[in-house]
Design an enzyme around this catalytic site. Structure first.
Site, PDB file in Angstrom:
ATOM      1  N   ASN A  62      51.488  41.445  35.307  1.00  0.00           N
ATOM      2  CA  ASN A  62      52.440  42.161  36.175  1.00  0.00           C
ATOM      3  C   ASN A  62      53.206  41.251  37.130  1.00  0.00           C
ATOM      4  O   ASN A  62      54.332  41.568  37.513  1.00  0.00           O
ATOM      5  CB  ASN A  62      51.737  43.294  36.920  1.00  0.00           C
ATOM      6  CG  ASN A  62      50.575  42.832  37.740  1.00  0.00           C
ATOM      7  OD1 ASN A  62      50.092  41.706  37.567  1.00  0.00           O
ATOM      8  ND2 ASN A  62      50.099  43.671  38.628  1.00  0.00           N
ATOM      9  N   GLU A 108      40.221  38.905  41.073  1.00  0.00           N
ATOM     10  CA  GLU A 108      41.196  39.866  41.605  1.00  0.00           C
ATOM     11  C   GLU A 108      41.367  40.935  40.541  1.00  0.00           C
ATOM     12  O   GLU A 108      42.062  40.715  39.542  1.00  0.00           O
ATOM     13  CB  GLU A 108      42.546  39.164  41.869  1.00  0.00           C
ATOM     14  CG  GLU A 108      42.513  38.161  42.995  1.00  0.00           C
ATOM     15  CD  GLU A 108      42.419  38.814  44.359  1.00  0.00           C
ATOM     16  OE1 GLU A 108      42.477  40.057  44.441  1.00  0.00           O
ATOM     17  OE2 GLU A 108      42.262  38.088  45.341  1.00  0.00           O
ATOM     18  N   CYS A 123      48.227  46.295  41.070  1.00  0.00           N
ATOM     19  CA  CYS A 123      46.787  46.538  41.167  1.00  0.00           C
ATOM     20  C   CYS A 123      46.393  47.309  42.418  1.00  0.00           C
ATOM     21  O   CYS A 123      45.478  48.112  42.415  1.00  0.00           O
ATOM     22  CB  CYS A 123      46.064  45.202  41.142  1.00  0.00           C
ATOM     23  SG  CYS A 123      46.736  44.055  42.358  1.00  0.00           S
ATOM     24  N   GLU A 162      42.407  35.784  47.949  1.00  0.00           N
ATOM     25  CA  GLU A 162      43.547  34.892  47.780  1.00  0.00           C
ATOM     26  C   GLU A 162      44.373  34.959  49.058  1.00  0.00           C
ATOM     27  O   GLU A 162      44.202  35.843  49.892  1.00  0.00           O
ATOM     28  CB  GLU A 162      44.379  35.317  46.561  1.00  0.00           C
ATOM     29  CG  GLU A 162      43.612  35.061  45.274  1.00  0.00           C
ATOM     30  CD  GLU A 162      44.424  35.237  44.006  1.00  0.00           C
ATOM     31  OE1 GLU A 162      45.368  36.041  43.995  1.00  0.00           O
ATOM     32  OE2 GLU A 162      44.088  34.567  43.019  1.00  0.00           O
TER      33      GLU A 162
HETATM   34  P1  NAD Z   1      43.282  42.067  31.349  1.00  0.00           P
HETATM   35  O1  NAD Z   1      41.971  42.166  32.019  1.00  0.00           O
HETATM   36  O2  NAD Z   1      43.442  42.710  30.020  1.00  0.00           O
HETATM   37  O3  NAD Z   1      43.671  40.523  31.109  1.00  0.00           O
HETATM   38  C1  NAD Z   1      43.774  39.627  32.186  1.00  0.00           C
HETATM   39  C2  NAD Z   1      43.748  38.211  31.648  1.00  0.00           C
HETATM   40  O4  NAD Z   1      42.425  37.904  31.185  1.00  0.00           O
HETATM   41  C3  NAD Z   1      44.688  37.943  30.474  1.00  0.00           C
HETATM   42  O5  NAD Z   1      45.269  36.677  30.642  1.00  0.00           O
HETATM   43  C4  NAD Z   1      43.740  37.940  29.286  1.00  0.00           C
HETATM   44  O6  NAD Z   1      44.209  37.179  28.187  1.00  0.00           O
HETATM   45  C5  NAD Z   1      42.501  37.334  29.884  1.00  0.00           C
HETATM   46  N1  NAD Z   1      41.236  37.649  29.198  1.00  0.00           N
HETATM   47  C6  NAD Z   1      40.915  38.755  28.511  1.00  0.00           C
HETATM   48  N2  NAD Z   1      39.641  38.678  28.068  1.00  0.00           N
HETATM   49  C7  NAD Z   1      39.146  37.489  28.501  1.00  0.00           C
HETATM   50  C8  NAD Z   1      37.878  36.843  28.369  1.00  0.00           C
HETATM   51  N3  NAD Z   1      36.868  37.405  27.724  1.00  0.00           N
HETATM   52  N4  NAD Z   1      37.737  35.645  28.963  1.00  0.00           N
HETATM   53  C9  NAD Z   1      38.732  35.077  29.664  1.00  0.00           C
HETATM   54  N5  NAD Z   1      39.946  35.631  29.808  1.00  0.00           N
HETATM   55  C10 NAD Z   1      40.160  36.835  29.226  1.00  0.00           C
HETATM   56  O7  NAD Z   1      44.347  42.582  32.397  1.00  0.00           O
HETATM   57  P2  NAD Z   1      45.900  42.869  32.201  1.00  0.00           P
HETATM   58  O8  NAD Z   1      46.032  44.086  31.338  1.00  0.00           O
HETATM   59  O9  NAD Z   1      46.596  41.625  31.829  1.00  0.00           O
HETATM   60  O10 NAD Z   1      46.346  43.217  33.695  1.00  0.00           O
HETATM   61  C11 NAD Z   1      46.164  44.457  34.266  1.00  0.00           C
HETATM   62  C12 NAD Z   1      44.925  44.496  35.116  1.00  0.00           C
HETATM   63  O11 NAD Z   1      44.970  43.460  36.082  1.00  0.00           O
HETATM   64  C13 NAD Z   1      44.795  45.776  35.896  1.00  0.00           C
HETATM   65  O12 NAD Z   1      43.458  46.216  35.893  1.00  0.00           O
HETATM   66  C14 NAD Z   1      45.198  45.374  37.298  1.00  0.00           C
HETATM   67  O13 NAD Z   1      44.684  46.185  38.314  1.00  0.00           O
HETATM   68  C15 NAD Z   1      44.685  43.984  37.368  1.00  0.00           C
HETATM   69  N6  NAD Z   1      45.401  43.230  38.403  1.00  0.00           N
HETATM   70  C16 NAD Z   1      44.733  42.868  39.548  1.00  0.00           C
HETATM   71  C17 NAD Z   1      45.391  42.193  40.570  1.00  0.00           C
HETATM   72  C18 NAD Z   1      44.678  41.786  41.831  1.00  0.00           C
HETATM   73  O14 NAD Z   1      45.155  40.872  42.501  1.00  0.00           O
HETATM   74  N7  NAD Z   1      43.585  42.399  42.217  1.00  0.00           N
HETATM   75  C19 NAD Z   1      46.732  41.868  40.404  1.00  0.00           C
HETATM   76  C20 NAD Z   1      47.380  42.236  39.232  1.00  0.00           C
HETATM   77  C21 NAD Z   1      46.696  42.916  38.236  1.00  0.00           C
END
Ligand code: NAD
Length: 486
Positions: A155, A252, A286, A460
């Site tokens: 995002n 995060e 998020c 962060e």
């Molecule tokens: P996701 O969890 O599907 O993927 C996040 C990242 O992790 C991607 O780069 C993915 O390739 C990687 N990944 C997936 N499986 C992995 C593994 N087993 N080992 C290591 N890396 C792995 O999330 P998304 O769909 O890309 O993003 C949306 C989510 O992110 C939502 O839940 C949102 O709330 C969260 N988010 C949190 C924040 C925050 O700062 N708290 C900010 C933005 C988004």
């Protein structure tokens, strides 16, 4: 296409672009049209190895510089980002589909803020002198962790690359960053700019890939810390994998945050806050306040004004500066959101506005509001990550606090009220890391950002991030003789 979205190569490793077409193909799709705008390849084991080896080398060299010297590089990178903000914002819009009217002000600029802020702090990172009995004394040294891995969500690809990279580099670490496979383009620019600003080759590498590439980084013995932005299920896997070697982590993760609106709130501000908390970035934030608890006395007025103001949203071409509501990032995410809209209807919530897909090849969904939502419904319990607001009614302050906290998540919470005492009283009881009084979703670099409960570990931004990217060494200095028992 007027703007060239195809990067020079898939990865940026050891100070230069690097390609290895043996890796799985990742097509980058412009969410507004469904067109393929770039192609990159996932990192092969050889690319992963090259990135980690160069990071390990660069980190040693970088850690020998003074904090002021390191900070100068980060601040120069911030300046370059600001000079190129227009083009970086266009790229962010292509990568994510977020409207240019947002990306121009929020993405590269907040990345630059982080580089400037941590660049400024780098020179004043010190340990302490501690006086001890008998003239003995001790001191602490703030040391880097080593090689840090950053893994991003889709995002905020530029912001996430900078929010992790800036404190890591300020503390003397190197970074290997893996962007989300959905938005692989922007982080490459961050790497290029840091290198141009004077970062040694290998200090900040970007490699592409799906979860498997992220997982191979997390388990590599050369890695000392993992900073993930992603969903709670991914966070649990990555945290567990990092724990096997006792690596440091920052997580995060997702949320389902409550926004509590009292009868006495300024109606226009409360409606504006709820819009920011649900529809900015097409709801893909998020910290969004997606459970909007509205006190019964203001409920009908709130829903009326909200519906009126949502009619004025300008939905369309994200590159048109007038547009303020764009598509979902991907077809997959759009399908997830539509399935929640169907669940909302099936479970008895009242659809106030929206709920439909929009015509065309882009991944557009109307801004959607459900009222009469109850705590047990799926749309009130699960993170949707799209433009779907759930409005819940409440009577008393105690009830709103208890229901607001009744979730495994703890990222954010907000309150709108004219009674400032109540505002502080309510927020003091909310189980969340990033809270707002008469506002929503502000994230200045000076304030810590992060979640409690299952929404995350660590922080962060702000001085707090320094503790998550460095470690303290304690040194005891004896001034007299050692008293040994034998
Ligand atoms: P996701 O969890 O599907 O993927 C996040 C990242 O992790 C991607 O780069 C993915 O390739 C990687 N990944 C997936 N499986 C992995 C593994 N087993 N080992 C290591 N890396 C792995 O999330 P998304 O769909 O890309 O993003 C949306 C989510 O992110 C939502 O839940 C949102 O709330 C969260 N988010 C949190 C924040 C925050 O700062 N708290 C900010 C933005 C988004």
């Amino acid at each position: 296409m007027a703007y060239d979205t195809q990067p020079t190569a898939s990865h940026f490793v050891d100070g230069q672009y690097l390609e290895d077409t043996a890796g799985d193909l990742i097509e980058v799709i412009y969410p507004a049209t469904g067109e393929v705008i770039a192609k990159v390849h996932a990192a092969t084991p050889a690319v992963v190895d090259a990135a980690l080896a160069s990071a390990k080398r660069a980190q040693k060299e970088w850690a020998r510089l003074s904090g002021t010297e390191r900070g100068r590089v980060l601040r120069r990178a911030a300046d370059i980002i600001r000079e190129r903000n227009h083009d970086l914002s266009v790229l962010e819009t292509y990568d994510t589909g977020k409207p240019f009217s947002e990306t121009l002000y929020v993405d590269a600029t907040s990345g630059a803020d982080a580089l400037e802020y941590f660049g400024g702090l780098a020179g004043s990172l010190t340990g302490e002198h501690v006086q001890l009995p008998g003239g003995d004394w001790g001191y602490t040294v703030r040391e880097p962790l080593g090689v840090c891995v950053g893994i991003g969500a889709w995002n905020y690809p530029t912001q996430i690359a900078c929010w992790k990279g800036a404190p890591a580099l300020a503390c003397g670490n190197a970074m290997v960053f893996k962007p989300s496979e959905t938005t692989p383009l922007c982080a490459l620019k961050v790497a290029e700019i840091l290198h141009e600003a004077g970062a040694p080759a290998g200090l900040y590498n970007v490699i592409q890939g799906m979860g498997a590439v992220g997982a191979s980084l997390v388990t590599d013995p050369r890695v000392d810390k993992v900073a993930l932005t992603g969903s709670v299920p991914t966070g649990k896997k990555v945290y567990a994998a990092a724990a096997a070697d006792m690596k440091h982590v920052t997580m995060e993760l997702g949320g389902k945050s409550p926004l509590i609106i009292f009868d006495d709130a300024d109606l226009e501000n409360a409606v504006g806050g709820a819009i920011l908390a649900n529809f900015y970035s097409t709801g893909q934030v998020c910290s969004n306040g997606t459970r909007v608890f509205v006190q019964k006395g203001i409920k009908e007025a709130f829903l009326k004004r909200l519906s009126e103001r949502l009619q004025t949203a300008i939905i369309g071409d994200p590159l048109d500066e007038a547009t303020n509501f764009g598509p979902m990032v991907s077809q997959a995410q759009r399908d997830i959101v539509m399935s929640y809209i169907e669940k909302g209807k099936a479970e008895g919530a009242r659809l106030v506005t929206g709920g439909q897909l929009m015509d065309g090849d882009g991944f557009y969904i109307q801004p959607t509001v459900f009222a009469d939502v109850t705590d047990g419904m799926s749309i009130a319990r699960e993170e949707i990550f799209g433009p779907v607001m759930a409005v819940l009614d409440f009577d008393t302050e105690e009830e709103a606090i208890a229901r607001g906290n009744a979730t495994e998540f703890g990222l954010s919470a907000g309150v709108f009220t004219a009674d400032l005492t109540r505002g502080h009283r309510v927020i003091s009881q909310m189980e969340a890391g990033s809270c707002f009084i008469n506002s929503y979703n502000d994230a200045p670099v000076e304030l810590p950002f992060g979640g409690s409960k299952q929404s995350g570990v660590g922080r962060e931004n702000s001085k707090a991030a320094i503790n998550h990217f460095s470690q303290l060494k304690s040194v005891y200095v004896r001034m007299g003789d050692v008293e040994s028992p034998f």
